[in-house]
Design a protein around this motif. Sequence first.
Motif, mmCIF file in Angstrom:
data_model
loop_
_atom_site.group_PDB
_atom_site.id
_atom_site.type_symbol
_atom_site.label_atom_id
_atom_site.label_comp_id
_atom_site.label_asym_id
_atom_site.label_seq_id
_atom_site.Cartn_x
_atom_site.Cartn_y
_atom_site.Cartn_z
ATOM 1 N N PHE A 134 0.834 -1.202 0.000
ATOM 2 C CA PHE A 134 0.000 0.000 0.000
ATOM 3 C C PHE A 134 0.871 1.255 0.000
ATOM 4 O O PHE A 134 0.611 2.209 -0.737
ATOM 5 N N TYR A 135 1.908 1.264 0.806
ATOM 6 C CA TYR A 135 2.812 2.413 0.853
ATOM 7 C C TYR A 135 3.501 2.604 -0.503
ATOM 8 O O TYR A 135 3.643 3.735 -0.978
ATOM 9 N N LEU A 136 3.913 1.518 -1.125
ATOM 10 C CA LEU A 136 4.584 1.618 -2.424
ATOM 11 C C LEU A 136 3.638 2.128 -3.505
ATOM 12 O O LEU A 136 4.038 2.915 -4.361
ATOM 13 N N ASP A 137 2.384 1.687 -3.470
ATOM 14 C CA ASP A 137 1.417 2.161 -4.461
ATOM 15 C C ASP A 137 1.176 3.658 -4.330
ATOM 16 O O ASP A 137 1.081 4.382 -5.329
ATOM 17 N N GLU A 138 1.059 4.142 -3.090
ATOM 18 C CA GLU A 138 0.855 5.574 -2.880
ATOM 19 C C GLU A 138 2.069 6.373 -3.341
ATOM 20 O O GLU A 138 1.942 7.425 -3.967
ATOM 21 N N ALA A 139 3.267 5.869 -3.016
ATOM 22 C CA ALA A 139 4.482 6.563 -3.448
ATOM 23 C C ALA A 139 4.605 6.562 -4.966
ATOM 24 O O ALA A 139 5.023 7.562 -5.571
ATOM 25 N N HIS A 140 4.215 5.454 -5.591
ATOM 26 C CA HIS A 140 4.278 5.364 -7.053
ATOM 27 C C HIS A 140 3.330 6.367 -7.704
ATOM 28 O O HIS A 140 3.691 7.054 -8.670
ATOM 29 N N ARG A 141 2.116 6.486 -7.174
ATOM 30 C CA ARG A 141 1.153 7.437 -7.731
ATOM 31 C C ARG A 141 1.637 8.880 -7.550
ATOM 32 O O ARG A 141 1.499 9.717 -8.441
ATOM 33 N N THR A 142 2.207 9.166 -6.386
ATOM 34 C CA THR A 142 2.681 10.523 -6.126
ATOM 35 C C THR A 142 3.811 10.903 -7.072
ATOM 36 O O THR A 142 3.817 11.993 -7.672
ATOM 37 N N ILE A 143 4.778 10.002 -7.218
ATOM 38 C CA ILE A 143 5.913 10.288 -8.100
ATOM 39 C C ILE A 143 5.454 10.388 -9.552
ATOM 40 O O ILE A 143 5.930 11.242 -10.317
ATOM 41 N N THR A 144 4.520 9.535 -9.954
ATOM 42 C CA THR A 144 4.001 9.599 -11.323
ATOM 43 C C THR A 144 3.324 10.933 -11.595
ATOM 44 O O THR A 144 3.515 11.541 -12.661
ATOM 45 N N ASP A 145 2.525 11.422 -10.646
ATOM 46 C CA ASP A 145 1.865 12.722 -10.816
ATOM 47 C C ASP A 145 2.900 13.838 -10.938
ATOM 48 O O ASP A 145 2.746 14.758 -11.759
#
Length: 297
Positions: A134-145
């Motif tokens: 879950f933490y990795l998914d949130e970090a991935h979305r943030t960096i992608t944005d």
Amino acid sequence: MQVVVSDPEELDRIRDKESSITKERIKLIIDAGATVIMTAKGIDDYSLKFLVEHGIIGIQRVLKSDLRKLATATGGRVVESLATLDGEEAFDAANLGDAGSIEQIPVCDDEMLLIKDTPVRKGNTILLRGPNQFYLDEAHRTITDCLLATRRVVESGKVVPGGACVETALCVYLQSFATTLGAREQLAIFEFADALLMIPKILASNAAKDAVELSAKLRAIHNISQTDPSEKDLQYRGLDLVNGTIRDNLEAGVLEPAMSKVKQLQFATEAAITILRIDDSVRIDAEEPQGGGRGGI
């Protein structure tokens, strides 16, 4: 086509021929100067042994998307087949790409292959680590944005102040422009301006601030900036949702890509127009239960 082999010796000769064909294909690639071979499919033990004997690194089951990215970065080409127009097989050395080094490093319980110093296109890899998925998914979305926003800025080459600065300035300008019209269009422009003012109100409400007071102050500031030439610097004022005040968002670094802002206004306007064009609706009333009343004894 189905081939039936009844003689075991013939079967062995068929296998030997298949092995020799595979060996010749690998040798074509090696003779061209390849030191690393990547494929989207698997590599059998015989072929892998042949590669090891010649000091070649064989990497199997690489995603096709990764192969295309590697080909672009290294200057190589993705080769689907060795067949030529003459019906023979050959491998052109121009299909090979270049890289400074290839390194395999351990990452947690897995291993990762690092390809460095690509000459054609420079690329970087962001490695994310976290306690759970879950933490990795949130970090991935943030960096992608963040990366997409940066790409928008690079593509358009322009930025605008954030914090509802643009929407409020448009609201003030359109209200002033509407007063110059003496037709029905004046009402439509006024309503469009009021709709733009909802952006600062919603932002303030989401930050638990006084939406009415902040939006009123911001609108008054932009009205001064558009009417008084000496107060032109006030046009960069926007919301400071941390402190609940108005500030210069251009100086504070709160910026948005100009391209994204234009597209947001366009898409929102088109969506509103589409809804307003609906001049009819279909309503289905719920069916009343049959029987009329409750039974009794």
